[in-house]
Design a protein around this motif. Structure first.
Motif, PDB file in Angstrom:
ATOM      1  N   ASP A  46       0.843  -1.196   0.000  1.00 46.30           N
ATOM      2  CA  ASP A  46       0.000   0.000   0.000  1.00 46.30           C
ATOM      3  C   ASP A  46       0.874   1.240   0.000  1.00 46.30           C
ATOM      4  O   ASP A  46       2.012   1.184   0.436  1.00 46.30           O
ATOM      5  N   PHE A  47       0.255   2.338  -0.414  1.00 46.88           N
ATOM      6  CA  PHE A  47       0.903   3.632  -0.191  1.00 46.88           C
ATOM      7  C   PHE A  47      -0.061   4.403   0.701  1.00 46.88           C
ATOM      8  O   PHE A  47      -0.963   5.091   0.227  1.00 46.88           O
ATOM      9  N   PRO A  48       0.082   4.231   2.023  1.00 45.61           N
ATOM     10  CA  PRO A  48      -0.906   4.818   2.933  1.00 45.61           C
ATOM     11  C   PRO A  48      -0.749   6.328   3.054  1.00 45.61           C
ATOM     12  O   PRO A  48       0.341   6.863   2.877  1.00 45.61           O
ATOM     13  N   ARG A  49      -1.857   7.001   3.337  1.00 45.38           N
ATOM     14  CA  ARG A  49      -1.763   8.395   3.808  1.00 45.38           C
ATOM     15  C   ARG A  49      -1.124   8.284   5.182  1.00 45.38           C
ATOM     16  O   ARG A  49      -1.554   7.469   5.994  1.00 45.38           O
ATOM     17  N   PHE A  50      -0.085   9.085   5.462  1.00 43.52           N
ATOM     18  CA  PHE A  50       0.705   8.834   6.649  1.00 43.52           C
ATOM     19  C   PHE A  50       1.318  10.122   7.180  1.00 43.52           C
ATOM     20  O   PHE A  50       1.387  11.123   6.492  1.00 43.52           O
ATOM     21  N   GLY A  51       1.736  10.076   8.433  1.00 38.45           N
ATOM     22  CA  GLY A  51       2.448  11.227   9.000  1.00 38.45           C
ATOM     23  C   GLY A  51       2.452  11.170  10.505  1.00 38.45           C
ATOM     24  O   GLY A  51       2.214  10.114  11.100  1.00 38.45           O
ATOM     25  N   LEU A  52       2.687  12.320  11.105  1.00 35.99           N
ATOM     26  CA  LEU A  52       2.619  12.422  12.560  1.00 35.99           C
ATOM     27  C   LEU A  52       1.154  12.438  12.954  1.00 35.99           C
ATOM     28  O   LEU A  52       0.362  13.146  12.327  1.00 35.99           O
ATOM     29  N   ILE A  53       0.825  11.698  14.012  1.00 35.99           N
ATOM     30  CA  ILE A  53      -0.598  11.535  14.329  1.00 35.99           C
ATOM     31  C   ILE A  53      -1.311  12.866  14.562  1.00 35.99           C
ATOM     32  O   ILE A  53      -2.488  12.993  14.253  1.00 35.99           O
ATOM     33  N   ALA A  87      -3.148  13.987  11.418  1.00 36.99           N
ATOM     34  CA  ALA A  87      -4.084  13.086  10.737  1.00 36.99           C
ATOM     35  C   ALA A  87      -5.387  13.783  10.397  1.00 36.99           C
ATOM     36  O   ALA A  87      -5.983  13.543   9.348  1.00 36.99           O
ATOM     37  N   HIS A  88      -5.854  14.667  11.287  1.00 39.37           N
ATOM     38  CA  HIS A  88      -7.155  15.309  11.101  1.00 39.37           C
ATOM     39  C   HIS A  88      -7.058  16.697  10.491  1.00 39.37           C
ATOM     40  O   HIS A  88      -8.003  17.451  10.508  1.00 39.37           O
ATOM     41  N   PRO A 133      -3.755  14.307 -11.251  1.00 42.36           N
ATOM     42  CA  PRO A 133      -3.431  15.362 -10.285  1.00 42.36           C
ATOM     43  C   PRO A 133      -3.289  14.752  -8.894  1.00 42.36           C
ATOM     44  O   PRO A 133      -3.999  13.809  -8.558  1.00 42.36           O
ATOM     45  N   LEU A 134      -2.388  15.270  -8.135  1.00 48.53           N
ATOM     46  CA  LEU A 134      -2.131  14.771  -6.785  1.00 48.53           C
ATOM     47  C   LEU A 134      -3.426  14.768  -5.967  1.00 48.53           C
ATOM     48  O   LEU A 134      -4.149  15.763  -5.960  1.00 48.53           O
ATOM     49  N   CYS A 135      -3.712  13.677  -5.294  1.00 50.12           N
ATOM     50  CA  CYS A 135      -4.919  13.609  -4.466  1.00 50.12           C
ATOM     51  C   CYS A 135      -4.626  14.184  -3.068  1.00 50.12           C
ATOM     52  O   CYS A 135      -3.459  14.387  -2.708  1.00 50.12           O
ATOM     53  N   ILE A 136      -5.669  14.413  -2.310  1.00 49.38           N
ATOM     54  CA  ILE A 136      -5.487  14.991  -0.967  1.00 49.38           C
ATOM     55  C   ILE A 136      -4.605  14.084  -0.104  1.00 49.38           C
ATOM     56  O   ILE A 136      -3.720  14.558   0.604  1.00 49.38           O
ATOM     57  N   GLU A 137      -4.847  12.786  -0.165  1.00 54.58           N
ATOM     58  CA  GLU A 137      -4.078  11.828   0.637  1.00 54.58           C
ATOM     59  C   GLU A 137      -2.578  12.045   0.478  1.00 54.58           C
ATOM     60  O   GLU A 137      -1.825  11.895   1.431  1.00 54.58           O
ATOM     61  N   HIS A 138      -2.164  12.337  -0.737  1.00 59.45           N
ATOM     62  CA  HIS A 138      -0.731  12.364  -0.995  1.00 59.45           C
ATOM     63  C   HIS A 138      -0.170  13.758  -1.245  1.00 59.45           C
ATOM     64  O   HIS A 138       0.928  13.900  -1.764  1.00 59.45           O
ATOM     65  N   GLY A 139      -0.933  14.793  -0.863  1.00 60.87           N
ATOM     66  CA  GLY A 139      -0.298  16.103  -0.802  1.00 60.87           C
ATOM     67  C   GLY A 139      -0.841  17.214  -1.665  1.00 60.87           C
ATOM     68  O   GLY A 139      -0.162  18.221  -1.853  1.00 60.87           O
ATOM     69  N   ALA A 140      -2.059  17.059  -2.205  1.00 62.07           N
ATOM     70  CA  ALA A 140      -2.623  18.092  -3.078  1.00 62.07           C
ATOM     71  C   ALA A 140      -2.551  19.483  -2.423  1.00 62.07           C
ATOM     72  O   ALA A 140      -2.681  19.573  -1.215  1.00 62.07           O
ATOM     73  N   THR A 151      -0.944   4.104  13.046  1.00 63.22           N
ATOM     74  CA  THR A 151      -0.880   5.413  12.382  1.00 63.22           C
ATOM     75  C   THR A 151      -1.609   5.374  11.039  1.00 63.22           C
ATOM     76  O   THR A 151      -2.425   6.258  10.742  1.00 63.22           O
ATOM     77  N   ALA A 152      -1.341   4.337  10.245  1.00 68.72           N
ATOM     78  CA  ALA A 152      -2.000   4.240   8.939  1.00 68.72           C
ATOM     79  C   ALA A 152      -3.515   4.146   9.129  1.00 68.72           C
ATOM     80  O   ALA A 152      -4.286   4.765   8.380  1.00 68.72           O
ATOM     81  N   ALA A 153      -3.958   3.400  10.147  1.00 71.24           N
ATOM     82  CA  ALA A 153      -5.399   3.254  10.391  1.00 71.24           C
ATOM     83  C   ALA A 153      -6.013   4.594  10.789  1.00 71.24           C
ATOM     84  O   ALA A 153      -7.082   4.978  10.293  1.00 71.24           O
ATOM     85  N   LEU A 154      -5.336   5.315  11.662  1.00 73.95           N
ATOM     86  CA  LEU A 154      -5.834   6.628  12.082  1.00 73.95           C
ATOM     87  C   LEU A 154      -5.947   7.587  10.888  1.00 73.95           C
ATOM     88  O   LEU A 154      -6.961   8.270  10.717  1.00 73.95           O
ATOM     89  N   PHE A 155      -4.903   7.619  10.055  1.00 71.81           N
ATOM     90  CA  PHE A 155      -4.919   8.516   8.893  1.00 71.81           C
ATOM     91  C   PHE A 155      -6.024   8.137   7.907  1.00 71.81           C
ATOM     92  O   PHE A 155      -6.646   9.005   7.306  1.00 71.81           O
ATOM     93  N   ALA A 156      -6.259   6.838   7.762  1.00 72.32           N
ATOM     94  CA  ALA A 156      -7.309   6.400   6.831  1.00 72.32           C
ATOM     95  C   ALA A 156      -8.687   6.787   7.372  1.00 72.32           C
ATOM     96  O   ALA A 156      -9.539   7.287   6.630  1.00 72.32           O
ATOM     97  N   ARG A 157      -8.905   6.576   8.665  1.00 71.17           N
ATOM     98  CA  ARG A 157     -10.200   6.952   9.265  1.00 71.17           C
ATOM     99  C   ARG A 157     -10.445   8.447   9.147  1.00 71.17           C
ATOM    100  O   ARG A 157     -11.534   8.903   8.807  1.00 71.17           O
ATOM    101  N   ALA A 158      -9.409   9.227   9.413  1.00 72.82           N
ATOM    102  CA  ALA A 158      -9.553  10.686   9.337  1.00 72.82           C
ATOM    103  C   ALA A 158      -9.895  11.113   7.911  1.00 72.82           C
ATOM    104  O   ALA A 158     -10.715  12.007   7.688  1.00 72.82           O
ATOM    105  N   MET A 159      -9.289  10.441   6.935  1.00 75.78           N
ATOM    106  CA  MET A 159      -9.550  10.769   5.523  1.00 75.78           C
ATOM    107  C   MET A 159     -10.988  10.443   5.159  1.00 75.78           C
ATOM    108  O   MET A 159     -11.659  11.235   4.477  1.00 75.78           O
ATOM    109  N   THR A 160     -11.465   9.285   5.615  1.00 78.24           N
ATOM    110  CA  THR A 160     -12.853   8.890   5.320  1.00 78.24           C
ATOM    111  C   THR A 160     -13.826   9.908   5.896  1.00 78.24           C
ATOM    112  O   THR A 160     -14.766  10.350   5.235  1.00 78.24           O
ATOM    113  N   ARG A 161     -13.552  10.306   7.122  1.00 82.96           N
ATOM    114  CA  ARG A 161     -14.439  11.275   7.776  1.00 82.96           C
ATOM    115  C   ARG A 161     -14.400  12.622   7.048  1.00 82.96           C
ATOM    116  O   ARG A 161     -15.422  13.256   6.821  1.00 82.96           O
ATOM    117  N   HIS A 162     -13.221  13.023   6.656  1.00 86.98           N
ATOM    118  CA  HIS A 162     -13.077  14.302   5.951  1.00 86.98           C
ATOM    119  C   HIS A 162     -13.825  14.266   4.615  1.00 86.98           C
ATOM    120  O   HIS A 162     -14.530  15.210   4.266  1.00 86.98           O
TER     121      HIS A 162
END
Ligand SMILES: Nc1nc2c(c(=O)[nH]1)N[C@H]1C(S)=C(S)[C@@H](COP(=O)(O)O)O[C@H]1N2
Ligand SMILES: [Mo]
Length: 231
Positions: free
Chosen positions: A14-21, A24-25, A135-142, A212-223
């Motif tokens: 995978d290429f997860p959306r990732f970073g410092l917790i 995430a939001h 075009p770059l998506c939000i997950e990866h830095g738009a 961390t990957a799970a938190l970032f994915a949940r935050a993305m879904t909610r957003h």
């Protein structure tokens, strides 16, 4: 492509959306149009609208190495070389005699990091606005991110909105805890953090990948859900 990964890294399919917790939001307010505020020593503060316009475009395939030990291979980025952007848009604006050594990069989400100018001028450092031909998506830095493959992922700043060009090393409060923030973070030398050796950090960091990957994915879904109801 070379099949060997750098020391301490493992392949992540995978290429997860990732970073410092704490990020995430946080999401960028502007995901399509690129605006970049430049400032620094010997440089007037200026807002550049569409800063890649007119610069030579390049495509690049590179591996991405997160400091927590996951690596995603062969990402297809495109954009403009940082070196070309610097030569075209920054160097001519600098006051004569300025000696920029460090660049502070800041994202729309408040994340920030620094790199020596010399590292950013490497031929494989991009200001990327596209991944996989889209075009770059939000997950990866738009709408625009830095891609610096020789450095751990935490130097590849997403949602870039400001750059400060400094003489010497500016005092910037690190986004992470100080021990996590290496001034160069070169993958080749396993510069994962400050003070502690890379091999030690590997073991601690590895445990953080899944949550961390799970938190970032949940935050993305909610957003995504909240932005679609607002439309
Ligand atoms: N603006 C911003 N850039 C950032 C981060 C962040 O939280 N905010 N996280 C960094 C970290 S630690 C990593 S590993 C990569 C992850 O990139 P990805 O989300 O595209 O996988 O982005 C880096 N750049
Ligand atoms: Mo990371």
């Amino acid at each position: 492509m070379n099949t060997e990964l750098p020391r301490g890294q493992s392949v992540c399919e995978d290429f997860p959306r990732f970073g410092l917790i704490q990020y995430a939001h946080r999401f960028p307010g502007e995901t399509e149009h690129v605006r970049l505020r430049i400032s620094g020593d010997g440089l007037d503060t200026e807002e550049l609208d569409d800063p890649l316009a007119g610069l030579p475009r390049v495509a690049q395939v590179s591996d991405f190495h997160c400091v927590t030990t996951w690596s995603h291979r062969a990402l297809r980025w495109s954009g403009v070389r940082f070196a070309d952007f610097y030569a075209h848009s920054i160097a001519p604006r600098l006051a004569p005699g300025s000696q920029v050594t460090t660049v502070v990069l800041r994202g729309q989400d408040g994340y920030r990091t620094t790199l020596p100018l010399e590292d950013l001028l490497a031929a494989d450092v991009l200001l990327a606005d596209s991944l996989d031909g889209k075009p770059l998506c939000i997950e990866h830095g738009a709408p625009l991110r830095v891609v610096a493959p020789a450095h751990y992922g935490y130097k590849s700043l997403k949602h870039v909105s400001r750059m400060e060009f400094c003489e010497g090393v500016p005092k910037v409060r690190p986004a992470a805890l100080a021990f996590m923030d290496h001034s160069r973070a070169r993958v080749e030398f396993e510069e994962r953090g400050r003070w502690l050796p890379g091999w030690l950090l590997r073991h601690v960091y590895r445990l953080m990948i899944r949550p961390t990957a799970a938190l970032f994915a949940r935050a993305m879904t909610r957003h995504a859900a909240s932005s679609s109801t607002r439309r």
